[in-house]
Design an enzyme around this catalytic site. Structure first.
Site, mmCIF file in Angstrom:
data_model
loop_
_atom_site.group_PDB
_atom_site.id
_atom_site.type_symbol
_atom_site.label_atom_id
_atom_site.label_comp_id
_atom_site.label_asym_id
_atom_site.label_seq_id
_atom_site.Cartn_x
_atom_site.Cartn_y
_atom_site.Cartn_z
ATOM 1 N N SER A 144 -9.656 -20.009 -52.019
ATOM 2 C CA SER A 144 -9.280 -20.522 -50.700
ATOM 3 C C SER A 144 -10.215 -21.639 -50.258
ATOM 4 O O SER A 144 -11.406 -21.643 -50.607
ATOM 5 C CB SER A 144 -9.352 -19.374 -49.695
ATOM 6 O OG SER A 144 -9.389 -19.858 -48.380
ATOM 7 N N TYR A 169 -13.544 -12.826 -45.359
ATOM 8 C CA TYR A 169 -12.458 -13.273 -46.244
ATOM 9 C C TYR A 169 -12.989 -14.324 -47.219
ATOM 10 O O TYR A 169 -12.790 -14.229 -48.436
ATOM 11 C CB TYR A 169 -11.312 -13.839 -45.392
ATOM 12 C CG TYR A 169 -10.260 -14.558 -46.195
ATOM 13 C CD1 TYR A 169 -9.408 -13.858 -47.041
ATOM 14 C CD2 TYR A 169 -10.112 -15.945 -46.111
ATOM 15 C CE1 TYR A 169 -8.438 -14.521 -47.790
ATOM 16 C CE2 TYR A 169 -9.151 -16.610 -46.839
ATOM 17 C CZ TYR A 169 -8.316 -15.902 -47.684
ATOM 18 O OH TYR A 169 -7.368 -16.561 -48.424
HETATM 19 N N1 LIG Z 1 -1.313 -19.163 -47.164
HETATM 20 C C1 LIG Z 1 -2.476 -19.809 -47.130
HETATM 21 O O1 LIG Z 1 -2.686 -20.707 -46.321
HETATM 22 C C2 LIG Z 1 -3.558 -19.485 -48.131
HETATM 23 C C3 LIG Z 1 -4.707 -20.296 -48.128
HETATM 24 C C4 LIG Z 1 -5.719 -20.011 -49.026
HETATM 25 C C5 LIG Z 1 -5.589 -18.954 -49.908
HETATM 26 N N2 LIG Z 1 -4.482 -18.162 -49.874
HETATM 27 C C6 LIG Z 1 -4.400 -17.058 -50.818
HETATM 28 O O2 LIG Z 1 -3.187 -17.153 -51.539
HETATM 29 C C7 LIG Z 1 -2.706 -15.857 -51.864
HETATM 30 C C8 LIG Z 1 -1.282 -15.679 -51.364
HETATM 31 O O3 LIG Z 1 -1.300 -15.856 -49.944
HETATM 32 P P1 LIG Z 1 0.006 -15.800 -49.045
HETATM 33 O O4 LIG Z 1 -0.161 -16.813 -47.975
HETATM 34 O O5 LIG Z 1 1.217 -15.818 -49.910
HETATM 35 O O6 LIG Z 1 -0.210 -14.366 -48.363
HETATM 36 P P2 LIG Z 1 0.750 -13.093 -48.263
HETATM 37 O O7 LIG Z 1 0.014 -12.112 -47.415
HETATM 38 O O8 LIG Z 1 2.115 -13.494 -47.841
HETATM 39 O O9 LIG Z 1 0.806 -12.603 -49.761
HETATM 40 C C9 LIG Z 1 -0.128 -11.711 -50.315
HETATM 41 C C10 LIG Z 1 0.646 -10.504 -50.817
HETATM 42 O O10 LIG Z 1 -0.277 -9.620 -51.437
HETATM 43 C C11 LIG Z 1 0.118 -8.308 -51.141
HETATM 44 N N3 LIG Z 1 -1.067 -7.467 -51.290
HETATM 45 C C12 LIG Z 1 -2.164 -7.397 -50.480
HETATM 46 N N4 LIG Z 1 -3.034 -6.498 -50.969
HETATM 47 C C13 LIG Z 1 -2.475 -5.999 -52.109
HETATM 48 C C14 LIG Z 1 -2.886 -5.054 -53.064
HETATM 49 N N5 LIG Z 1 -4.050 -4.402 -52.934
HETATM 50 N N6 LIG Z 1 -2.076 -4.796 -54.115
HETATM 51 C C15 LIG Z 1 -0.889 -5.422 -54.250
HETATM 52 N N7 LIG Z 1 -0.440 -6.322 -53.366
HETATM 53 C C16 LIG Z 1 -1.229 -6.615 -52.316
HETATM 54 C C17 LIG Z 1 0.642 -8.353 -49.717
HETATM 55 O O11 LIG Z 1 1.540 -7.284 -49.439
HETATM 56 C C18 LIG Z 1 1.320 -9.713 -49.689
HETATM 57 O O12 LIG Z 1 2.710 -9.605 -49.938
HETATM 58 C C19 LIG Z 1 -3.708 -14.868 -51.267
HETATM 59 O O13 LIG Z 1 -4.642 -14.540 -52.263
HETATM 60 C C20 LIG Z 1 -4.376 -15.679 -50.181
HETATM 61 O O14 LIG Z 1 -5.672 -15.192 -49.905
HETATM 62 C C21 LIG Z 1 -3.459 -18.417 -49.008
#
Ligand SMILES: NC(=O)c1ccc[n+]([C@@H]2O[C@H](COP(=O)([O-])OP(=O)(O)OC[C@H]3O[C@@H](n4cnc5c(N)ncnc54)[C@H](O)[C@@H]3O)[C@@H](O)[C@H]2O)c1
Length: 356
Positions: A144, A169
């Site tokens: 991130s 985080y």
């Molecule tokens: N969206 C953003 O702006 C952003 C920015 C930087 C990093 N990220 C990273 O990208 C990835 C995806 O993010 P996103 O925006 O799609 O978020 P999101 O919350 O929509 O997707 C993450 C998914 O992981 C699942 N999850 C959480 N803990 C879990 C576990 N222990 N076992 C199995 N599933 C689990 C959740 O149910 C969720 O569906 C994440 O790692 C997030 O930290 C996202």
């Protein structure tokens, strides 16, 4: 660093965190473009935000799978469950793993540390262990932009020091990079970490500003604008993120030997961000215009009466700005979709999903 070309067709690909926001978009793209193989989605479908949205995305995936030559398997479970993960790897032997499962959200981590430790540290450790015992061609995982903390030097480069996280985080994401480096070095696991910059788009995450602001304005509530609007964010449209991930999946860091005769870690980290940070107030104005033009809000909506400028929140940073030259150099791609197009797509989706 050189890359080893990886063919996706015919392979088994495990995407954890699908049907999360980014994961679902990635799986939809793989189902559309691959000509053979298997895609496994794995998610615990937790209720950090409305699980109905995850079920909706899963429905889109299952619909797409019907018309795809690629098989799709959904496994409902947690990556923190080591036995389950081991069984998944033993049974399906994924060649490529994309770990997107994580507890996301900077603010939530301040009051809910346990779930970050469980999913982002234990869960990620389990992924690394599974890749160690069931070797993969490439592990790609989500880091991130938050790892840059309050760094002043912009744009943020992967060469910059990232030792000052300002949220738990961010600390878990930086830890993922350290753990991946160690596993790459010791067990020669080709791994690539991707630092995503504020990802947005249709069916996105309701905890993120553009989405929660839309919910609040639709309900006639007031939105809070942090740091009095003096924030800049490198917003990245989800299709650009997916394009970046798909390219990266196909090029794993090369396995090389160092001068000491020991293996060098086949390890890399990239930024994926638009590279054009937007002023938060401009982003909000564009969102408002697109919400009106999509028919989510009426043309005479009193936006000024529904906004409150407030101070900086713990864990927040005033600016994010990606230097994505590494990605461009090694994978020939840089994000290009602007906020006008991206927010228009979001507003149209919102209208259809919630208001028709
Ligand atoms: N969206 C953003 O702006 C952003 C920015 C930087 C990093 N990220 C990273 O990208 C990835 C995806 O993010 P996103 O925006 O799609 O978020 P999101 O919350 O929509 O997707 C993450 C998914 O992981 C699942 N999850 C959480 N803990 C879990 C576990 N222990 N076992 C199995 N599933 C689990 C959740 O149910 C969720 O569906 C994440 O790692 C997030 O930290 C996202």
């Amino acid at each position: 660093m050189g890359k080893v070309k990886i063919e996706l067709n015919g392979k088994t690909i495990l995407v954890t965190g699908s049907p999360g926001f980014i994961g679902a978009n990635l799986v939809l793209r793989l189902l559309k473009e691959m000509t053979s193989g298997t895609v496994i989605s794995m998610d615990n479908m937790n209720d950090y935000y409305d699980p109905a949205l995850k079920e909706y995305r899963l429905g889109l995936i299952e619909e797409a799978a019907k018309g795809s030559p690629v098989s799709h398997i959904f496994i409902r479970g947690s990556i923190a469950d080591k036995e389950l993960l081991d069984r998944v790897f033993a049974e399906h032997k994924p060649a490529i793993v994309v770990n997107l499962a994580a507890q996301a959200g900077v603010r939530y981590s301040i009051d809910h540390p346990d779930v970050y430790m469980e999913s982002n540290l234990i869960g990620f450790y389990n992924i690394l262990e599974a890749c160690r015992h069931h070797p993969v061609e490439h592990l790609v995982y989500a880091s991130s932009s938050s790892v840059y903390g309050g760094n002043k030097k912009v744009p943020f480069s992967t060469d910059d020091k990232v030792d000052n996280p300002v949220s738990l985080y961010a600390a878990t994401k930086k830890s993922n990079e350290l753990l991946a480096h160690c596993y790459s070095k010791l067990y020669i696991i080709p791994s690539t970490g991707l630092r995503f910059f504020t990802v947005y788009g249709p069916a996105g995450r309701p905890d993120m500003f553009y989405f929660s602001a839309t919910d609040k304005l639709s309900a006639g509530k007031t939105i809070q604008i942090f740091n009095y609007g003096n924030c800049k964010r490198d917003f990245t449209y989800v299709d650009d993120i997916v394009e970046g991930v798909v390219r990266v999946m196909q090029g794993a860091p090369e396995k090389l030997t160092g001068e000491d005769g020991l293996p060098l870690p086949p390890y890399a980290v990239y930024n994926i961000g638009g590279g054009t940070p937007e002023n938060l107030l401009d982003y909000i104005s564009t969102l408002q215009e697109e919400l009106v033009s999509a028919g989510v809000l009426p043309g005479d909506y009193d936006f000024d009466g529904h906004r409150e400028l407030v101070g900086m929140q713990p864990g927040d940073v005033p600016v994010t700005y990606a230097d994505s030259t590494g990605l461009e150099k090694d994978y020939g791609f840089r994000p290009s979709i602007g906020i006008r197009e991206g927010l228009r797509n979001f507003a149209r989706w919102y209208k259809e999903y919630y208001k028709s």
